[in-house]
Scaffold this motif. Structure first.
Motif, mmCIF file in Angstrom:
data_model
loop_
_atom_site.group_PDB
_atom_site.id
_atom_site.type_symbol
_atom_site.label_atom_id
_atom_site.label_comp_id
_atom_site.label_asym_id
_atom_site.label_seq_id
_atom_site.Cartn_x
_atom_site.Cartn_y
_atom_site.Cartn_z
ATOM 1 N N ARG A 1 -38.094 41.902 48.517
ATOM 2 C CA ARG A 1 -38.407 40.558 49.024
ATOM 3 C C ARG A 1 -39.640 40.583 49.909
ATOM 4 N N GLU B 1 -40.570 38.315 51.947
ATOM 5 C CA GLU B 1 -40.241 37.831 53.296
ATOM 6 C C GLU B 1 -39.728 38.962 54.179
ATOM 7 N N GLY C 1 -39.471 35.463 62.109
ATOM 8 C CA GLY C 1 -39.420 34.903 60.767
ATOM 9 C C GLY C 1 -38.171 35.242 59.972
ATOM 10 N N LEU D 1 -32.028 36.247 53.992
ATOM 11 C CA LEU D 1 -32.483 37.634 53.862
ATOM 12 C C LEU D 1 -31.329 38.629 53.973
#
Length: 223
Positions: free
Chosen positions: A83, A85, A140, A145
């Motif tokens: 990922r 992110e 963030g 996640l």
């Protein structure tokens, strides 16, 4: 003729004895089964307290004997690789903080494996773990996640096993992490709600979260 009748009579008696013996055995087996069913019924609540069924718990514990503390770092790297992110989040952290995340992950899994039959103890630890991730919101972090983290943890743990069928090992670890990350998410949301209920300015909350995360890096979770 008389000998033949005697022989037939003995054979019939033997058959009757055999039938009677089988009947007694079946009755004894049924009684034992009934006893076990009653015991299972009376202890059902206790038996259901585990995170996973006993057979999967055994598979997991045998498998995790090969684990090393570095598995926590491997999980973080795998999650980051899957990922963007997650990569962005870790890029904003220093080496010590990333090392802390790996250590926390290893401790979480170790505790879950060792105490898989004590669901409340494990889930308490999981909620504490999840609460620390609220500290990463300013960097963030988002709750979605947790999914790549759980997937990465399953993949790394499945790799440890070299005995059982892969499908069996995958099923066992998936069950464990499904329960575990339910607790993790609960802890995260509890912490976030707590912060939102406070009347502190946003910048003060951010500083407090940062302090909280630093504390968890310096100390292990209370078990």
């Amino acid at each position: 003729m008389t000998l033949k009748l005697k022989s037939q009579r003995k054979m019939h008696q033997s058959i009757i004895h055999a039938i009677f013996f089988v009947f007694k055995v079946r009755k004894a087996v049924a009684a034992q089964q009934n006893k076990e069913d009653k015991n299972a019924g009376s202890g059902g609540r206790k038996a259901s307290s585990g995170l996973v069924p006993s057979l999967n718990r055994l598979r997991i514990q045998q498998c995790f004997k090969a684990a090393k503390p570095s598995i926590g770092d491997a999980i973080m790297k795998r999650a980051a690789a899957s990922r963007a992110e997650m990569r962005a989040l870790l890029s904003k952290m220093n080496e010590k903080q990333i090392e802390c995340l790996g250590k926390q992950m290893f401790e979480l899994i170790t505790d879950a494996v060792e105490n898989a039959d004590k669901s409340e103890k494990v889930l308490t630890h999981a909620r504490q773990f999840g609460g620390t991730y609220a500290s990463l919101c300013p960097l963030g972090f988002r709750p979605d996640l947790f999914s790549p983290l759980a997937d990465a943890a399953i993949a790394e743990c499945v790799k440890l096993d070299g005995v059982h069928k892969r499908c069996e090992t995958l099923s066992a670890w998936s069950q464990l992490f499904s329960a575990l990350f339910t607790g993790v998410r609960d802890g995260y949301y509890q912490r976030v709600r707590h912060q939102r209920r406070t009347s502190l300015p946003q910048n003060t909350i951010t500083k407090q979260l940062s302090v909280d995360f630093s504390k968890t890096c310096d100390t292990s979770f209370v078990r």
